[in-house]
Design an enzyme around this catalytic site. Structure first.
Site, PDB file in Angstrom:
ATOM      1  N   LYS A  41       0.813  -1.223   0.000  1.00 55.67           N
ATOM      2  CA  LYS A  41       0.000   0.000   0.000  1.00 55.67           C
ATOM      3  C   LYS A  41       0.845   1.271   0.000  1.00 55.67           C
ATOM      4  O   LYS A  41       0.393   2.326  -0.468  1.00 55.67           O
ATOM      5  CB  LYS A  41      -0.933   0.007   1.208  1.00 55.67           C
ATOM      6  CG  LYS A  41      -2.123  -0.931   1.099  1.00 55.67           C
ATOM      7  CD  LYS A  41      -3.190  -0.363   0.182  1.00 55.67           C
ATOM      8  CE  LYS A  41      -4.490  -1.139   0.284  1.00 55.67           C
ATOM      9  NZ  LYS A  41      -5.558  -0.558  -0.545  1.00 55.67           N
ATOM     10  N   SER A 292       0.979  -9.724  -0.094  1.00 51.86           N
ATOM     11  CA  SER A 292       0.764  -8.276  -0.122  1.00 51.86           C
ATOM     12  C   SER A 292       1.070  -7.536   1.168  1.00 51.86           C
ATOM     13  O   SER A 292       1.287  -6.325   1.141  1.00 51.86           O
ATOM     14  CB  SER A 292      -0.686  -7.982  -0.540  1.00 51.86           C
ATOM     15  OG  SER A 292      -1.589  -8.550   0.389  1.00 51.86           O
TER      16      SER A 292
END
Length: 318
Positions: A41, A292
């Site tokens: 992110k 992720s």
């Protein structure tokens, strides 16, 4: 990519002989859990914040996040000396809240889901006039996330399939755009939690709204609605989507902990879970899985262990 190249880590793309043996494929893990702030992110948040004009920055930044976007925004804002206020669901793991506060953001805990936190942030934005940095529905955020795919193809140019976790779709859309621009033959597969399947449902032609109830241990992809900007890209460029259960995600978490000595969060294990639990036909293929994020709550390891034990072992799972 040039805007953020010196501000984010070029994370490893690694193989595991054990994983390859289990799956009968060549599986490469993109270790975004080793990214600054512990998640991919940061890439999108950094790209967006660093592209803000001075007049936008002067108004301050506001955002909503389930946790990882919050940390990326907070760090990026601090590097530009921009005040940031971030709305997070009440159920956000305390580790993510504490890390975001450490980077200098003001934290507001609001609602039970990302969508509720987002609505509260939007209301605040209208009152304060702050600049909003969306967690996924923004071209610059998507472009930043797309650098994950560019790195993967640079690190292993013969990858045939990329498996990507999806919540609102910023990572999946950004990676799909990047990959299909360079090599349209590479397959892009999205993986969503079964307890929050809005993007998957819409991709499959079903009603996409999940109503009032979404639940998953993968809090990073716990989103009620697909992105307005991300979904058309996903619909056009993504080849397939699958879902994984909390038990399967937990199996992925425990595999990473036991075999790779790495603790990853639920969203971070989703793509691996799809491969390990037979949701995709990967035998004989060169596959890249995006791990992720790594901002897991260590106190929940016993829960992950119990859930993972419920997964029916496939013949190639040890």
């Amino acid at each position: 990519m040039e805007r953020i190249i010196h501000m984010v880590h070029r994370t490893p793309l690694k193989q595991s002989k054990t994983l390859n043996a289990f799956t009968g494929a060549e599986i490469s893990l993109k270790m975004e859990n080793l990214q600054r702030t512990g998640s991919f992110k940061l890439r999108g948040a950094m790209n967006k914040v660093m592209s803000l004009k001075e007049e936008e920055a002067e108004r301050g930044i506001i955002a909503a996040s389930a946790g990882n976007h919050a940390q990326g925004v907070a760090l990026a804002a601090s590097l530009r000396n921009i005040p940031s206020k971030i709305f997070m669901p009440k159920r956000t793991p305390s580790t993510k809240v504490a890390a975001t506060r450490h980077y200098g953001a003001e934290i507001i805990l609001e609602g039970e889901t990302y969508q509720e936190a987002y609505l509260a942030a939007e209301e605040e934005r209208l009152i304060a006039g702050s600049t909003y940095v969306h967690a996924f529905d923004d071209p610059k955020v998507m472009a930043g996330q797309g650098t994950v795919a560019l790195e993967m193809l640079q690190q292993c140019s013969n990858l045939e399939v990329l498996v990507v976790p999806v919540g609102g779709g910023g990572l999946l859309a950004g990676m799909a755009l990047a990959v299909k621009s360079f090599n349209p033959h590479v397959k892009i597969i999205g993986v969503q939690a079964l307890g929050a399947p809005a993007t998957y449902n819409r991709f499959r032609g079903k009603a996409s709204n999940c109503g009032d109830h979404v639940h998953s241990i993968a809090d990073g992809i716990l989103v009620k609605e697909p992105g307005k900007l991300t979904f058309p890209i996903i619909e056009k460029y993504v080849d397939d989507m699958v879902t994984v259960t909390d038990e399967e995600i937990s199996y992925g978490i425990m595999f990473m902990l036991q075999r790779e000595k790495t603790l990853v969060e639920g969203a971070g294990a989703a793509s691996l879970a799809a491969v390990l639990c037979g949701k995709l036909k990967v035998q004989g293929k060169k596959v890249g899985c995006v791990i992720s994020g790594g901002n897991a709550d260590p106190s929940k390891i016993s829960i992950y262990k119990d859930l993972s034990s419920m997964v029916k072992r496939l013949h190639y799972i040890g």
